[in-house]
Write an enzyme that holds these catalytic residues in place. Structure first.
Site, PDB file in Angstrom:
ATOM      1  N   GLU A   1      44.941  35.696  39.630  1.00  0.00           N
ATOM      2  CA  GLU A   1      44.556  36.104  38.129  1.00  0.00           C
ATOM      3  C   GLU A   1      45.637  37.519  38.720  1.00  0.00           C
ATOM      4  O   GLU A   1      45.743  38.125  39.077  1.00  0.00           O
ATOM      5  CB  GLU A   1      43.302  37.127  38.650  1.00  0.00           C
ATOM      6  CG  GLU A   1      42.144  34.923  38.146  1.00  0.00           C
ATOM      7  CD  GLU A   1      40.742  35.491  38.636  1.00  0.00           C
ATOM      8  OE1 GLU A   1      40.236  36.955  38.862  1.00  0.00           O
ATOM      9  OE2 GLU A   1      40.203  34.564  38.503  1.00  0.00           O
TER      10      GLU A   1
ATOM     11  N   HIS B   1      36.993  36.289  33.903  1.00  0.00           N
ATOM     12  CA  HIS B   1      37.091  36.961  34.360  1.00  0.00           C
ATOM     13  C   HIS B   1      35.906  37.845  34.343  1.00  0.00           C
ATOM     14  O   HIS B   1      36.292  38.665  35.230  1.00  0.00           O
ATOM     15  CB  HIS B   1      37.665  37.304  36.152  1.00  0.00           C
ATOM     16  CG  HIS B   1      37.247  37.045  37.538  1.00  0.00           C
ATOM     17  ND1 HIS B   1      37.744  36.908  38.181  1.00  0.00           N
ATOM     18  CD2 HIS B   1      36.123  37.157  37.871  1.00  0.00           C
ATOM     19  CE1 HIS B   1      36.568  36.381  39.911  1.00  0.00           C
ATOM     20  NE2 HIS B   1      35.292  36.984  39.325  1.00  0.00           N
TER      21      HIS B   1
ATOM     22  N   ARG C   1      35.023  31.223  42.116  1.00  0.00           N
ATOM     23  CA  ARG C   1      36.372  32.179  42.551  1.00  0.00           C
ATOM     24  C   ARG C   1      37.703  31.323  42.439  1.00  0.00           C
ATOM     25  O   ARG C   1      36.738  30.070  42.389  1.00  0.00           O
ATOM     26  CB  ARG C   1      36.413  32.848  43.625  1.00  0.00           C
ATOM     27  CG  ARG C   1      35.906  33.463  44.315  1.00  0.00           C
ATOM     28  CD  ARG C   1      36.601  34.812  43.955  1.00  0.00           C
ATOM     29  NE  ARG C   1      36.039  36.281  44.246  1.00  0.00           N
ATOM     30  CZ  ARG C   1      35.302  37.141  43.260  1.00  0.00           C
ATOM     31  NH1 ARG C   1      34.409  36.873  42.629  1.00  0.00           N
ATOM     32  NH2 ARG C   1      34.932  38.248  44.048  1.00  0.00           N
TER      33      ARG C   1
END
Length: 308
Positions: free
Chosen positions: A258, A277, A229
């Site tokens: 994000e 990601h 994360r």
């Protein structure tokens, strides 16, 4: 027919088969938290399968029938777990379903940093031949420090061990570690590792775990990899550490905010290898996570409906 809300635009067909006795509602590709609240109010789902967006108290209050929130993946930091607990809503995760995919992404980022894959590729495409001037980093015999030794961390540990790296790791909850993983405290990770790879969930206790203070105690020229994360890293401190050479390179698959927007300070900076990601986004992981998320939700619903 009770409803199940998916905070995304799709779900693996194998997962949808499991949910055939329910009405499945899709929130779309990039749902906002307000979108989720509105859909909860409209459809009153018994379960939410979380792919994107946050699920907070407002969404829970908008769906009085809600009994379970099931994460399509392993990280549950986008779910307000205290609010769910207070309302008797169970939170479950597809732990391990994407372990292979994320561990492979961590390996790819580590190798890309150590071997200058991205910069050398750009130079080659630009017509340059840097054989006489470039030296890559050899990983065999060096130490990798893992923060988090769950399914993903241990999978990555096995890969690093196969590269003849010494593997040290910190995880206060890990038990029965393989003999090639040496359990250490966090200070030893910062002090002794040539590569640091993050594989832990984000909590309020470890937010910005990687910061100016911890980076100052690492070996000069360390490689940092993050497939967990983005909130685990103070991005300003990391940028400064890469620019100063304290950090040789950072391979990052997750970020504090994000999606990353244009103008982010990492963009265009030498020493950063970036991916959006997608560590857990493979065809196999898509199916595994979807099936696990659906199965977990159904298991909770069946348990709650079973006679006492």
């Amino acid at each position: 027919m009770s409803a199940i809300l998916v905070t995304g635009a799709d779900l693996a067909p194998q997962a949808l088969e499991l949910l055939e006795e329910h009405e499945v509602i899709f929130a779309g590709k990039t749902p906002t938290e307000d979108d989720v609240v509105a859909l909860c109010a409209k459809h009153n789902p018994v379960a939410i399968i979380v792919r994107y967006s946050k699920v907070g108290a407002a969404a829970m209050d908008a769906a009085p029938a809600l009994r379970v929130i099931s994460k399509h993946g392993s990280g549950t930091d986008t779910i307000d777990k205290p609010a769910a607990k207070a309302r008797g809503i169970e939170v479950v995760a597809a732990a391990g379903a994407n372990a292979a995919a994320v561990a492979e992404q961590a390996l790819a980022l580590m190798l890309a940093c150590a071997k200058s894959v991205v910069s050398l590729d750009a130079r080659m495409h630009g017509g340059h031949w840097d054989k006489a001037t470039h030296k890559s980093l050899e990983l065999g015999g060096r130490t990798v420090g893992l923060v988090g030794l769950g399914a993903i961390g241990l999978r990555f540990a096995r890969m690093a061990h196969a590269l003849d790296m010494r593997v040290i790791g910190f995880d206060p909850f890990a038990k029965n570690l393989p003999d090639y993983v040496q359990a250490v405290d966090l200070e030893a990770i910062w002090r002794d590792a040539d590569v640091i790879s993050l594989h832990c969930p984000l909590t309020e206790d470890n937010r910005q775990l990687v910061n100016a203070g911890t980076l100052a105690t690492t070996r000069r020229g360390v490689i940092l990899v993050n497939t967990a994360r983005g909130g685990l890293i103070d991005e300003d401190a990391l940028l400064a550490a890469v620019k100063s050479g304290q950090v040789l390179a950072a391979g990052l698959d997750s970020f504090a905010v994000e999606p990353m927007v244009a103008g982010h300070p990492f963009q265009g900076e030498k020493g950063f290898v970036l991916s959006p990601h997608i560590g857990g986004v493979t065809s196999d992981a898509y199916v595994n996570m979807g099936v696990a998320a659906a199965s977990n939700a159904l298991e909770v619903l069946a348990k709650q409906q079973a006679p006492a």
